[in-house]
Design a protein around this motif. Structure first.
Motif, PDB file in Angstrom:
ATOM      1  N   VAL A   7       0.774  -1.206  -0.055  1.00 45.44           N
ATOM      2  CA  VAL A   7      -0.183  -0.027   0.333  1.00 45.44           C
ATOM      3  C   VAL A   7       0.892   1.201   0.024  1.00 45.44           C
ATOM      4  O   VAL A   7       0.754   2.208  -0.829  1.00 45.44           O
ATOM      5  N   VAL A   8       2.010   1.195   0.750  1.00 46.26           N
ATOM      6  CA  VAL A   8       2.920   2.354   1.023  1.00 46.26           C
ATOM      7  C   VAL A   8       3.408   2.586  -0.375  1.00 46.26           C
ATOM      8  O   VAL A   8       3.450   3.870  -1.008  1.00 46.26           O
ATOM      9  N   LEU A   9       3.944   1.672  -1.266  1.00 47.42           N
ATOM     10  CA  LEU A   9       4.579   1.998  -2.367  1.00 47.42           C
ATOM     11  C   LEU A   9       3.652   2.177  -3.388  1.00 47.42           C
ATOM     12  O   LEU A   9       4.097   2.792  -4.389  1.00 47.42           O
ATOM     13  N   SER A  10       2.296   1.601  -3.586  1.00 50.05           N
ATOM     14  CA  SER A  10       1.371   1.907  -4.344  1.00 50.05           C
ATOM     15  C   SER A  10       0.724   3.482  -4.247  1.00 50.05           C
ATOM     16  O   SER A  10       0.558   4.130  -5.258  1.00 50.05           O
ATOM     17  N   SER A  11       1.109   4.088  -2.982  1.00 46.67           N
ATOM     18  CA  SER A  11       0.934   5.405  -2.987  1.00 46.67           C
ATOM     19  C   SER A  11       1.819   6.274  -3.589  1.00 46.67           C
ATOM     20  O   SER A  11       1.445   7.400  -3.808  1.00 46.67           O
ATOM     21  N   LEU A  12       3.002   5.733  -3.775  1.00 51.55           N
ATOM     22  CA  LEU A  12       4.061   6.726  -4.524  1.00 51.55           C
ATOM     23  C   LEU A  12       4.165   6.161  -5.711  1.00 51.55           C
ATOM     24  O   LEU A  12       5.056   6.766  -6.498  1.00 51.55           O
ATOM     25  N   ARG A  13       3.343   5.347  -6.452  1.00 52.47           N
ATOM     26  CA  ARG A  13       3.306   4.857  -8.070  1.00 52.47           C
ATOM     27  C   ARG A  13       2.594   5.834  -8.755  1.00 52.47           C
ATOM     28  O   ARG A  13       1.491   6.213  -8.409  1.00 52.47           O
ATOM     29  N   PRO A  14       3.221   6.160  -9.746  1.00 50.21           N
ATOM     30  CA  PRO A  14       2.571   7.175 -10.893  1.00 50.21           C
ATOM     31  C   PRO A  14       1.194   6.304 -11.335  1.00 50.21           C
ATOM     32  O   PRO A  14       1.328   4.966 -11.446  1.00 50.21           O
ATOM     33  N   GLY A  15       0.232   7.161 -11.698  1.00 52.72           N
ATOM     34  CA  GLY A  15      -0.906   6.426 -12.309  1.00 52.72           C
ATOM     35  C   GLY A  15      -1.958   6.153 -11.454  1.00 52.72           C
ATOM     36  O   GLY A  15      -1.861   6.578 -10.269  1.00 52.72           O
ATOM     37  N   THR A  16      -3.098   5.532 -11.854  1.00 53.91           N
ATOM     38  CA  THR A  16      -4.175   5.207 -10.861  1.00 53.91           C
ATOM     39  C   THR A  16      -4.454   3.620 -10.909  1.00 53.91           C
ATOM     40  O   THR A  16      -5.547   3.122 -10.516  1.00 53.91           O
ATOM     41  N   SER A  17      -3.660   2.717 -11.526  1.00 54.38           N
ATOM     42  CA  SER A  17      -3.634   1.473 -11.828  1.00 54.38           C
ATOM     43  C   SER A  17      -3.702   0.436 -10.363  1.00 54.38           C
ATOM     44  O   SER A  17      -2.994   0.894  -9.644  1.00 54.38           O
TER      45      SER A  17
END
Length: 279
Positions: free
Chosen positions: A32-42
């Motif tokens: 979840v933490v790394l997803s919050s820093l990932r570009p895009g909305t996927s």
């Protein structure tokens, strides 16, 4: 030699199980933490670590006019803090009285509280909704604070158990010296109750912080929503497509709870184990 080998295998197996449990607990939070820093909305990503990092989702939480994340954060913080204070006072006073004093219908009261505590809280939501409607408290934070604080008394048996472990000789000695019941409570019992008070305050804060069902039932206007209701609406309004924005909001939600557990962990464990030693 055989015993040493079997002990080594058993110890190794324990460590393997603990490592597997740790991975199962840490991986979702890290994702979840790394997803919050990932570009895009996927929602899906082939790799755990994103190729590039961005803080755009965190900025969008506070800058997007379609939702009011900062307002929801302050609403939740206000409700959780006030509920924590009122709940701690109510639970401490009521359980102290049930533990130290003997009066008529005391056992019946304890039995009733125990039976009522066995039923899930959402069973009473229709009745509470009608009551709040009659009192003109719907869509107000006062309704949430009132219900959360009053309902916390039903779960105060751990506090009663803690007070049962404190020797009555302390009360008797203070009474001989001329202390009143209130002086005994304030000057003797409260200083000895720091671990259990910390436990009650922390559990009440965390319970209110993440509650969704009752908050969704009572709060109607968007500016009065809590974080749980607002984040649900965020996902629903985007039709589950903007997961990275939701992940950024979830990370910010977890920060206060994580800090509280880090700083109060020692008191939390001590209070829980002390209150569970005697009923």
């Amino acid at each position: 030699m055989t015993n040493r080998k079997s002990n080594y295998i058993l110890t190794t197996l324990k460590y393997v199980i603990l490592i597997a449990i740790a991975v199962c607990c840490i991986y979702p939070a890290l994702w979840v933490v790394l997803s919050s820093l990932r570009p895009g909305t996927s929602l899906y990503s082939p790799t755990l670590i994103p190729e590039t990092f961005t803080l755009a989702h965190y900025r969008e939480l506070f800058n997007n006019p379609s939702f009011q994340y900062g307002k929801w954060y302050l609403n939740t913080l206000k409700i959780a803090t006030l509920t924590m204070l009122f709940s701690t006072i109510l639970v401490t006073l009521s359980m102290y009285a049930l533990s130290r004093f003997r009066f008529k219908s005391r056992k019946s009261m304890l039995t009733s509280m125990l039976i009522l505590g066995m039923f899930p809280g959402f069973m009473s939501m229709i009745a509470i909704f009608i009551l709040m409607l009659q009192l003109n408290l719907l869509d107000t934070h006062a309704a949430l604070i009132l219900v959360y604080s009053a309902g916390s008394v039903l779960g105060g048996f751990v506090v009663k158990g803690y007070y049962d472990t404190i020797p009555r000789s302390l009360d008797e000695a203070a009474r001989i010296d001329g202390a009143s019941h209130m002086q005994v409570f304030l000057k003797i019992m409260l200083p000895l109750s720091k671990p259990i008070l910390t436990y009650v305050a922390l559990t009440q804060f965390t319970g209110v912080w993440g509650d969704f069902i009752f908050a969704r039932l009572v709060l109607r206007s968007k500016e009065n929503w809590t974080l749980a209701v607002g984040m649900w609406d965020l996902v629903a309004s985007y039709q589950n497509s903007n997961f990275t924005l939701f992940a950024a909001g979830a990370v910010l939600i977890a920060i206060p709870i994580t800090l509280l557990f880090i700083f109060l962990q020692r008191f939390l464990v001590q209070g829980l184990t002390s209150g569970a030693s005697k009923g």
